[in-house]
Write a protein that holds these residues in place. Structure first.
Motif, PDB file in Angstrom:
ATOM      1  N   LEU A 209     -29.140  13.507 -19.826  1.00 15.39           N
ATOM      2  CA  LEU A 209     -28.972  12.151 -20.072  1.00 15.39           C
ATOM      3  C   LEU A 209     -27.890  11.948 -18.419  1.00 15.39           C
ATOM      4  O   LEU A 209     -28.474  10.917 -18.070  1.00 15.39           O
ATOM      5  N   VAL A 210     -27.286  12.660 -17.889  1.00 15.52           N
ATOM      6  CA  VAL A 210     -26.196  12.023 -16.757  1.00 15.52           C
ATOM      7  C   VAL A 210     -27.620  12.506 -15.802  1.00 15.52           C
ATOM      8  O   VAL A 210     -27.368  11.148 -14.704  1.00 15.52           O
TER       9      VAL A 210
ATOM     10  N   LYS B  78     -20.260  19.950 -10.431  1.00 14.79           N
ATOM     11  CA  LYS B  78     -18.948  19.320 -11.129  1.00 14.79           C
ATOM     12  C   LYS B  78     -18.843  18.396 -11.392  1.00 14.79           C
ATOM     13  O   LYS B  78     -17.841  18.360 -11.950  1.00 14.79           O
ATOM     14  N   THR B  79     -19.377  17.009 -10.647  1.00 12.44           N
ATOM     15  CA  THR B  79     -19.849  16.200 -11.035  1.00 12.44           C
ATOM     16  C   THR B  79     -20.090  15.729 -12.998  1.00 12.44           C
ATOM     17  O   THR B  79     -19.883  15.373 -13.697  1.00 12.44           O
ATOM     18  N   ILE B  80     -20.996  16.933 -12.881  1.00 10.12           N
ATOM     19  CA  ILE B  80     -21.963  16.706 -14.362  1.00 10.12           C
ATOM     20  C   ILE B  80     -20.782  17.819 -15.419  1.00 10.12           C
ATOM     21  O   ILE B  80     -20.688  17.087 -16.696  1.00 10.12           O
ATOM     22  N   GLY B  81     -20.197  18.747 -15.192  1.00 11.96           N
ATOM     23  CA  GLY B  81     -19.371  18.917 -15.869  1.00 11.96           C
ATOM     24  C   GLY B  81     -18.063  18.433 -15.963  1.00 11.96           C
ATOM     25  O   GLY B  81     -18.097  18.095 -17.565  1.00 11.96           O
ATOM     26  N   GLU B  82     -17.515  17.591 -15.596  1.00 12.94           N
ATOM     27  CA  GLU B  82     -16.695  16.181 -15.141  1.00 12.94           C
ATOM     28  C   GLU B  82     -16.950  15.759 -16.309  1.00 12.94           C
ATOM     29  O   GLU B  82     -16.371  15.000 -17.593  1.00 12.94           O
TER      30      GLU B  82
ATOM     31  N   VAL C 267     -27.649  19.322  -8.459  1.00 13.57           N
ATOM     32  CA  VAL C 267     -28.668  19.022  -9.570  1.00 13.57           C
ATOM     33  C   VAL C 267     -29.657  18.077  -9.617  1.00 13.57           C
ATOM     34  O   VAL C 267     -28.585  16.774  -8.969  1.00 13.57           O
ATOM     35  N   ARG C 268     -31.280  18.079  -8.920  1.00  9.96           N
ATOM     36  CA  ARG C 268     -31.700  16.718  -8.775  1.00  9.96           C
ATOM     37  C   ARG C 268     -32.936  17.188 -10.135  1.00  9.96           C
ATOM     38  O   ARG C 268     -33.029  18.253 -10.491  1.00  9.96           O
ATOM     39  N   LEU C 269     -33.578  16.222 -10.594  1.00 10.30           N
ATOM     40  CA  LEU C 269     -34.527  16.254 -11.536  1.00 10.30           C
ATOM     41  C   LEU C 269     -35.607  16.696 -11.013  1.00 10.30           C
ATOM     42  O   LEU C 269     -35.571  16.182  -9.233  1.00 10.30           O
ATOM     43  N   THR C 270     -36.537  17.408 -11.490  1.00  8.29           N
ATOM     44  CA  THR C 270     -38.285  17.484 -10.543  1.00  8.29           C
ATOM     45  C   THR C 270     -38.794  16.649 -11.358  1.00  8.29           C
ATOM     46  O   THR C 270     -38.896  15.544 -12.029  1.00  8.29           O
ATOM     47  N   GLU C 271     -40.472  16.534 -10.848  1.00  4.61           N
ATOM     48  CA  GLU C 271     -41.330  15.428 -12.108  1.00  4.61           C
ATOM     49  C   GLU C 271     -41.183  15.198 -13.202  1.00  4.61           C
ATOM     50  O   GLU C 271     -40.606  14.709 -13.779  1.00  4.61           O
ATOM     51  N   ALA C 272     -41.420  17.185 -13.516  1.00 10.30           N
ATOM     52  CA  ALA C 272     -41.213  17.245 -14.922  1.00 10.30           C
ATOM     53  C   ALA C 272     -40.246  16.394 -15.559  1.00 10.30           C
ATOM     54  O   ALA C 272     -39.684  16.231 -17.288  1.00 10.30           O
TER      55      ALA C 272
END
Length: 158
Positions: free
Chosen positions: A56-57, A67-71, A107-112
């Motif tokens: 979702l993030v 770190k941002t996702i964790g926060e 962290v970045r999304l892949t196409e999938a």
């Protein structure tokens, strides 16, 4: 049978000790019920609830530092790192060192991972309908829980 509302000044300490008067137990019970609901709702997506939150993030904000996702999720790195490794192994995200700061992992999304968002679109409505609450009730509950979390976080000595 429902327990009448708690009026702390009117209750002796022994009555406050009753399980039905514990706010933490009500939250725990609701959390367990949500866990079962999300387990079912996310099964076809191949995600656990914590993985869904991380996705979702990323769906909302794009590439993020760990770190941002964790926060954002209130998760420590010991919990978040294995979760992100599993998402990476599933081909949904890619982790990499930031060129600006080698200590920072992005962290970045892949196409999938980006495509999975379309399949996840029905999940929030499914959950909302399962609660039996109206949208205004959900918003009021979120507001109260946000205040509760802020109050309790303010008590912690980090």
């Amino acid at each position: 049978m429902t327990t009448p509302p708690i009026h702390a000044p009117d209750l002796p300490d022994a009555d406050l000790l009753r399980l039905d008067h514990q706010v933490c137990f009500s939250l725990h019970s609701a959390s367990r019920a949500f866990g079962g609901l999300y387990r079912e709702a996310l099964r076809d997506l191949g995600l656990t609830y914590p993985q869904y939150l991380a996705m979702l993030v990323l769906w909302e904000h794009g590439p993020q530092r760990v770190k941002t996702i964790g926060e954002r999720l209130h998760l420590d790195s010991g919990t978040l790192s294995p979760l992100l490794k599993r998402l990476e192994a599933a081909g949904l995200v890619v982790r990499g060192r930031s060129p600006q700061d080698e200590r920072s992992v992005t962290v970045r999304l892949t196409e999938a991972g980006a495509r999975l968002r379309e399949r996840a679109l029905p999940v929030p409505r499914t959950v909302l309908e399962a609660t039996g609450l109206s949208v205004p009730e959900i918003l009021a509950l979120q507001e109260v829980l946000g205040r509760l979390t802020s109050s309790l976080d303010g008590l912690r000595q980090d």
